[in-house]
Design an enzyme around this catalytic site. Sequence first.
Site, PDB file in Angstrom:
ATOM      1  N   LYS A  43      35.671  48.245  -2.243  1.00 16.03           N
ATOM      2  CA  LYS A  43      36.902  47.460  -2.152  1.00 16.03           C
ATOM      3  C   LYS A  43      36.939  46.617  -0.879  1.00 16.03           C
ATOM      4  CE  LYS A  43      38.676  48.673  -6.086  1.00 16.03           C
ATOM      5  NZ  LYS A  43      38.849  47.690  -7.152  1.00 16.03           N
TER       6      LYS A  43
ATOM      7  N   TYR B 290      34.106  54.101  -2.999  1.00 12.00           N
ATOM      8  CA  TYR B 290      35.193  53.230  -3.481  1.00 12.00           C
ATOM      9  C   TYR B 290      35.703  52.324  -2.355  1.00 12.00           C
ATOM     10  CZ  TYR B 290      39.683  52.134  -5.798  1.00 12.00           C
ATOM     11  OH  TYR B 290      40.761  51.502  -6.366  1.00 12.00           O
TER      12      TYR B 290
END
Length: 263
Positions: free
Chosen positions: A175, A171
Amino acid sequence: MSTPPVLNSASASSSGERFLEGKVALVTGASRGIGRAIAERLALRGAKLACVATHAKNCAETVDRCRALGAPAAQALGVDVSSTQAVAELVEQVQKELGEPYVLVNNAGLTRDQLLLRMSEEDFDRVIAVNLKGAWNFTRAAARSLMKGRGRIVNISSVVGLMGNAGQSNYAASKAGLLGLTRSVAKELASRGVCVNAIAPGFIQTDMTAKLGEAAAQELASSIPLKRIGTPEEIALAVDYLVGPGGAYVTGQTLVVDGGLCL
Ligand code: NAP
Protein backbone atom coordinates in the site's frame (compact mmCIF):
# COMPACT_ATOMS: atom_id res chain seq x y z
CA MET A 1 -21.67 3.82 17.55
CA SER A 2 -23.28 6.62 15.54
CA THR A 3 -24.82 5.65 12.23
CA PRO A 4 -23.31 6.61 8.87
CA PRO A 5 -25.22 8.77 6.42
CA VAL A 6 -27.57 6.92 4.09
CA LEU A 7 -26.60 7.23 0.45
CA ASN A 8 -28.86 6.39 -2.45
CA SER A 9 -29.55 7.35 -6.02
CA ALA A 10 -31.64 10.31 -4.90
CA SER A 11 -28.74 11.80 -2.94
CA ALA A 12 -26.48 11.37 -5.97
CA SER A 13 -28.82 13.05 -8.39
CA SER A 14 -29.43 15.93 -6.04
CA SER A 15 -25.72 16.40 -5.36
CA GLY A 16 -24.47 16.17 -8.94
CA GLU A 17 -24.83 15.35 -12.56
CA ARG A 18 -24.13 12.37 -14.78
CA PHE A 19 -20.68 13.82 -15.49
CA LEU A 20 -19.37 10.46 -16.75
CA GLU A 21 -22.20 9.92 -19.25
CA GLY A 22 -21.04 7.31 -21.78
CA LYS A 23 -17.44 7.32 -20.53
CA VAL A 24 -15.80 3.99 -19.72
CA ALA A 25 -14.78 3.28 -16.13
CA LEU A 26 -12.71 0.21 -15.29
CA VAL A 27 -12.91 -0.87 -11.66
CA THR A 28 -10.86 -3.78 -10.32
CA GLY A 29 -12.03 -5.77 -7.32
CA ALA A 30 -15.60 -4.84 -8.24
CA SER A 31 -17.30 -8.05 -7.10
CA ARG A 32 -17.99 -6.82 -3.54
CA GLY A 33 -17.08 -4.39 -0.80
CA ILE A 34 -15.42 -1.11 -1.73
CA GLY A 35 -15.04 -1.96 -5.43
CA ARG A 36 -18.75 -2.71 -5.82
CA ALA A 37 -19.69 0.56 -4.11
CA ILE A 38 -17.33 2.44 -6.44
CA ALA A 39 -18.79 0.76 -9.54
CA GLU A 40 -22.32 1.63 -8.37
CA ARG A 41 -21.42 5.25 -7.71
CA LEU A 42 -19.85 5.59 -11.17
CA ALA A 43 -22.96 3.95 -12.67
CA LEU A 44 -25.04 6.73 -11.11
CA ARG A 45 -22.76 9.18 -12.91
CA GLY A 46 -23.59 7.58 -16.24
CA ALA A 47 -20.38 5.61 -16.80
CA LYS A 48 -20.13 2.41 -18.82
CA LEU A 49 -18.67 -0.05 -16.32
CA ALA A 50 -15.97 -2.69 -16.81
CA CYS A 51 -16.17 -4.62 -13.53
CA VAL A 52 -13.18 -6.87 -12.84
CA ALA A 53 -12.66 -9.64 -10.27
CA THR A 54 -10.82 -12.96 -10.26
CA HIS A 55 -13.71 -14.53 -12.20
CA ALA A 56 -16.29 -12.74 -14.34
CA LYS A 57 -19.16 -14.54 -12.59
CA ASN A 58 -18.13 -12.91 -9.29
CA CYS A 59 -19.09 -9.53 -10.78
CA ALA A 60 -22.48 -10.65 -12.14
CA GLU A 61 -24.44 -9.08 -9.26
CA THR A 62 -22.44 -5.83 -9.40
CA VAL A 63 -23.13 -5.58 -13.12
CA ASP A 64 -26.89 -6.09 -12.58
CA ARG A 65 -26.89 -3.42 -9.88
CA CYS A 66 -24.94 -0.98 -12.08
CA ARG A 67 -27.43 -1.42 -14.92
CA ALA A 68 -30.32 -0.89 -12.50
CA LEU A 69 -28.67 2.34 -11.34
CA GLY A 70 -28.54 3.65 -14.90
CA ALA A 71 -25.17 2.60 -16.33
CA PRO A 72 -25.54 2.66 -20.14
CA ALA A 73 -23.48 -0.56 -20.24
CA ALA A 74 -21.82 -2.84 -17.71
CA GLN A 75 -19.59 -5.83 -18.29
CA ALA A 76 -18.22 -8.47 -15.90
CA LEU A 77 -14.65 -9.56 -16.50
CA GLY A 78 -12.33 -12.03 -14.81
CA VAL A 79 -8.56 -11.88 -14.47
CA ASP A 80 -5.80 -12.33 -11.95
CA VAL A 81 -4.62 -8.72 -11.75
CA SER A 82 -1.06 -9.90 -11.05
CA SER A 83 -0.76 -11.39 -14.57
CA THR A 84 0.71 -8.71 -16.84
CA GLN A 85 -0.20 -10.49 -20.08
CA ALA A 86 -3.74 -11.37 -19.03
CA VAL A 87 -4.38 -7.79 -17.87
CA ALA A 88 -3.12 -6.39 -21.19
CA GLU A 89 -5.52 -8.71 -23.05
CA LEU A 90 -8.42 -7.76 -20.78
CA VAL A 91 -7.85 -4.03 -21.30
CA GLU A 92 -7.74 -4.62 -25.07
CA GLN A 93 -11.08 -6.45 -24.82
CA VAL A 94 -12.59 -3.52 -22.88
CA GLN A 95 -11.29 -1.07 -25.49
CA LYS A 96 -12.95 -3.09 -28.27
CA GLU A 97 -16.23 -3.92 -26.54
CA LEU A 98 -16.95 -0.87 -24.35
CA GLY A 99 -14.52 1.80 -25.55
CA GLU A 100 -11.32 3.46 -24.30
CA PRO A 101 -11.22 3.71 -20.49
CA TYR A 102 -11.52 7.25 -19.11
CA VAL A 103 -11.49 6.20 -15.43
CA LEU A 104 -9.30 3.47 -13.94
CA VAL A 105 -9.81 2.50 -10.30
CA ASN A 106 -7.16 0.10 -9.03
CA ASN A 107 -9.00 -1.38 -6.07
CA ALA A 108 -8.37 -5.16 -6.16
CA GLY A 109 -6.48 -6.27 -3.11
CA LEU A 110 -5.98 -8.97 -0.54
CA THR A 111 -4.36 -9.55 2.83
CA ARG A 112 -2.19 -12.43 4.02
CA ASP A 113 -1.39 -11.27 7.52
CA GLN A 114 1.35 -12.77 9.64
CA LEU A 115 4.05 -11.51 11.98
CA LEU A 116 7.35 -10.92 10.18
CA LEU A 117 9.16 -13.95 11.57
CA ARG A 118 6.31 -16.26 10.58
CA MET A 119 5.48 -14.73 7.20
CA SER A 120 6.36 -16.92 4.22
CA GLU A 121 8.10 -15.57 1.15
CA GLU A 122 5.08 -16.73 -0.84
CA ASP A 123 2.68 -14.61 1.25
CA PHE A 124 4.91 -11.56 0.91
CA ASP A 125 5.25 -12.00 -2.87
CA ARG A 126 1.53 -12.68 -3.43
CA VAL A 127 0.35 -9.55 -1.65
CA ILE A 128 2.86 -7.37 -3.50
CA ALA A 129 1.92 -9.05 -6.82
CA VAL A 130 -1.82 -8.46 -6.43
CA ASN A 131 -1.97 -5.13 -4.58
CA LEU A 132 0.97 -3.32 -6.17
CA LYS A 133 1.93 -5.01 -9.42
CA GLY A 134 -1.76 -5.47 -10.25
CA ALA A 135 -2.21 -1.69 -10.20
CA TRP A 136 0.92 -1.19 -12.29
CA ASN A 137 -0.32 -3.78 -14.81
CA PHE A 138 -3.64 -1.99 -15.30
CA THR A 139 -2.08 1.47 -15.31
CA ARG A 140 0.39 0.54 -18.02
CA ALA A 141 -2.19 -1.31 -20.12
CA ALA A 142 -4.73 1.54 -19.94
CA ALA A 143 -2.29 4.48 -20.08
CA ARG A 144 -2.70 5.23 -23.80
CA SER A 145 -6.49 5.29 -23.56
CA LEU A 146 -6.35 7.47 -20.46
CA MET A 147 -3.97 9.90 -22.20
CA LYS A 148 -6.28 10.17 -25.21
CA GLY A 149 -9.23 11.12 -23.01
CA ARG A 150 -7.35 13.14 -20.36
CA GLY A 151 -8.72 10.60 -17.90
CA ARG A 152 -8.41 9.83 -14.20
CA ILE A 153 -6.71 7.10 -12.20
CA VAL A 154 -7.56 6.37 -8.57
CA ASN A 155 -5.50 3.86 -6.60
CA ILE A 156 -7.03 2.41 -3.45
CA SER A 157 -4.21 2.33 -0.91
CA SER A 158 -4.71 2.19 2.89
CA VAL A 159 -3.83 4.09 6.05
CA VAL A 160 -1.68 1.03 6.77
CA GLY A 161 0.55 2.21 3.90
CA LEU A 162 1.07 5.45 5.82
CA MET A 163 1.25 4.19 9.40
CA GLY A 164 2.45 0.58 9.09
CA ASN A 165 0.79 -2.21 11.06
CA ALA A 166 2.16 -5.15 13.03
CA GLY A 167 1.40 -8.37 11.17
CA GLN A 168 0.96 -6.63 7.84
CA SER A 169 4.50 -5.99 6.58
CA ASN A 170 3.53 -7.35 3.14
CA TYR A 171 0.25 -5.41 2.94
CA ALA A 172 1.74 -2.17 4.31
CA ALA A 173 4.63 -2.38 1.82
CA SER A 174 2.19 -2.93 -1.06
CA LYS A 175 0.00 0.00 0.00
CA ALA A 176 2.97 2.33 0.57
CA GLY A 177 4.27 1.22 -2.84
CA LEU A 178 0.95 2.25 -4.38
CA LEU A 179 1.54 5.80 -3.11
CA GLY A 180 4.93 5.93 -4.85
CA LEU A 181 3.32 4.54 -8.00
CA THR A 182 0.59 7.18 -7.75
CA ARG A 183 3.00 10.11 -7.46
CA SER A 184 5.33 8.84 -10.20
CA VAL A 185 2.55 8.17 -12.71
CA ALA A 186 0.97 11.53 -11.78
CA LYS A 187 4.23 13.24 -12.79
CA GLU A 188 4.56 11.17 -15.99
CA LEU A 189 1.01 11.68 -17.21
CA ALA A 190 0.34 15.26 -16.06
CA SER A 191 1.47 16.74 -19.36
CA ARG A 192 -1.21 14.58 -21.03
CA GLY A 193 -3.91 15.89 -18.73
CA VAL A 194 -4.34 12.67 -16.73
CA CYS A 195 -4.92 13.10 -12.97
CA VAL A 196 -3.64 10.28 -10.77
CA ASN A 197 -4.50 10.09 -7.09
CA ALA A 198 -4.72 7.65 -4.21
CA ILE A 199 -7.29 7.12 -1.49
CA ALA A 200 -6.16 5.77 1.86
CA PRO A 201 -9.20 4.25 3.58
CA GLY A 202 -9.14 3.55 7.28
CA PHE A 203 -11.23 0.72 8.70
CA ILE A 204 -14.12 -0.02 6.33
CA GLN A 205 -16.91 -2.58 6.80
CA THR A 206 -16.31 -5.26 4.14
CA ASP A 207 -15.53 -9.00 3.86
CA MET A 208 -11.85 -8.11 4.28
CA THR A 209 -12.41 -6.64 7.74
CA ALA A 210 -15.24 -9.03 8.76
CA LYS A 211 -12.47 -11.58 9.40
CA LEU A 212 -11.62 -9.63 12.56
CA GLY A 213 -14.86 -10.53 14.34
CA GLU A 214 -17.44 -8.34 16.07
CA ALA A 215 -15.58 -7.80 19.36
CA ALA A 216 -12.33 -6.66 17.72
CA ALA A 217 -14.30 -4.43 15.31
CA GLN A 218 -16.10 -2.72 18.22
CA GLU A 219 -12.81 -2.14 20.01
CA LEU A 220 -11.28 -0.70 16.87
CA ALA A 221 -14.29 1.53 16.26
CA SER A 222 -13.95 3.02 19.73
CA SER A 223 -10.34 4.02 18.95
CA ILE A 224 -11.43 5.97 15.83
CA PRO A 225 -12.05 9.69 16.55
CA LEU A 226 -15.42 9.58 14.68
CA LYS A 227 -16.29 6.48 16.76
CA ARG A 228 -17.43 4.24 13.95
CA ILE A 229 -16.02 2.19 11.11
CA GLY A 230 -16.51 3.53 7.59
CA THR A 231 -18.76 2.26 4.82
CA PRO A 232 -17.76 1.28 1.27
CA GLU A 233 -20.04 4.08 0.01
CA GLU A 234 -17.95 6.64 1.85
CA ILE A 235 -14.87 5.50 -0.10
CA ALA A 236 -16.93 5.53 -3.30
CA LEU A 237 -17.84 9.18 -2.63
CA ALA A 238 -14.14 10.07 -2.38
CA VAL A 239 -13.61 8.39 -5.78
CA ASP A 240 -16.63 10.32 -7.07
CA TYR A 241 -14.90 13.57 -6.09
CA LEU A 242 -11.56 12.63 -7.67
CA VAL A 243 -13.05 11.51 -11.01
CA GLY A 244 -15.54 14.38 -11.14
CA PRO A 245 -15.28 18.10 -11.81
CA GLY A 246 -13.87 18.73 -8.32
CA GLY A 247 -10.85 16.55 -9.03
CA ALA A 248 -9.81 18.24 -12.29
CA TYR A 249 -6.92 20.17 -10.68
CA VAL A 250 -5.87 17.51 -8.14
CA THR A 251 -3.07 15.09 -8.97
CA GLY A 252 -0.44 13.04 -7.14
CA GLN A 253 -2.37 13.30 -3.86
CA THR A 254 -3.45 10.85 -1.18
CA LEU A 255 -6.93 11.44 0.19
CA VAL A 256 -7.21 9.87 3.65
CA VAL A 257 -10.77 8.70 4.44
CA ASP A 258 -10.48 7.19 7.90
CA GLY A 259 -12.71 8.94 10.44
CA GLY A 260 -9.59 10.53 11.93
CA LEU A 261 -7.80 7.22 12.62
CA CYS A 262 -4.45 8.58 11.41
CA LEU A 263 -4.62 11.79 13.45
P1 NAP B 1 -12.76 -7.43 -0.38
O1 NAP B 1 -14.16 -7.30 0.07
O2 NAP B 1 -11.91 -8.52 0.17
O3 NAP B 1 -12.75 -7.50 -2.00
C1 NAP B 1 -11.54 -7.67 -2.67
C2 NAP B 1 -11.78 -7.56 -4.15
O4 NAP B 1 -10.51 -7.72 -4.82
C3 NAP B 1 -12.71 -8.63 -4.69
O5 NAP B 1 -13.46 -8.08 -5.74
C4 NAP B 1 -11.74 -9.66 -5.24
O6 NAP B 1 -12.28 -10.44 -6.29
C5 NAP B 1 -10.64 -8.77 -5.78
N1 NAP B 1 -9.38 -9.48 -5.94
C6 NAP B 1 -8.60 -9.99 -4.96
N2 NAP B 1 -7.52 -10.59 -5.50
C7 NAP B 1 -7.63 -10.45 -6.85
C8 NAP B 1 -6.85 -10.87 -7.94
N3 NAP B 1 -5.71 -11.55 -7.79
N4 NAP B 1 -7.26 -10.54 -9.19
C9 NAP B 1 -8.43 -9.88 -9.38
N5 NAP B 1 -9.21 -9.44 -8.38
C10 NAP B 1 -8.82 -9.75 -7.12
O7 NAP B 1 -11.93 -6.08 -0.11
P2 NAP B 1 -12.39 -4.60 0.30
O8 NAP B 1 -12.39 -4.52 1.77
O9 NAP B 1 -13.56 -4.18 -0.49
O10 NAP B 1 -11.08 -3.79 -0.18
C11 NAP B 1 -10.94 -3.22 -1.47
C12 NAP B 1 -9.62 -2.47 -1.52
O11 NAP B 1 -9.60 -1.50 -0.47
C13 NAP B 1 -8.41 -3.36 -1.29
O12 NAP B 1 -7.34 -2.94 -2.10
C14 NAP B 1 -8.08 -3.13 0.17
O13 NAP B 1 -6.71 -3.35 0.44
C15 NAP B 1 -8.44 -1.66 0.31
N6 NAP B 1 -8.70 -1.26 1.68
C16 NAP B 1 -9.71 -1.86 2.39
C17 NAP B 1 -9.93 -1.45 3.71
C18 NAP B 1 -11.01 -2.05 4.56
O14 NAP B 1 -11.07 -1.71 5.75
N7 NAP B 1 -11.88 -2.89 4.03
C19 NAP B 1 -9.12 -0.47 4.27
C20 NAP B 1 -8.12 0.12 3.53
C21 NAP B 1 -7.92 -0.30 2.21
P3 NAP B 1 -12.99 -11.88 -6.03
O15 NAP B 1 -14.35 -11.60 -5.48
O16 NAP B 1 -13.03 -12.51 -7.36
O17 NAP B 1 -12.13 -12.61 -5.04
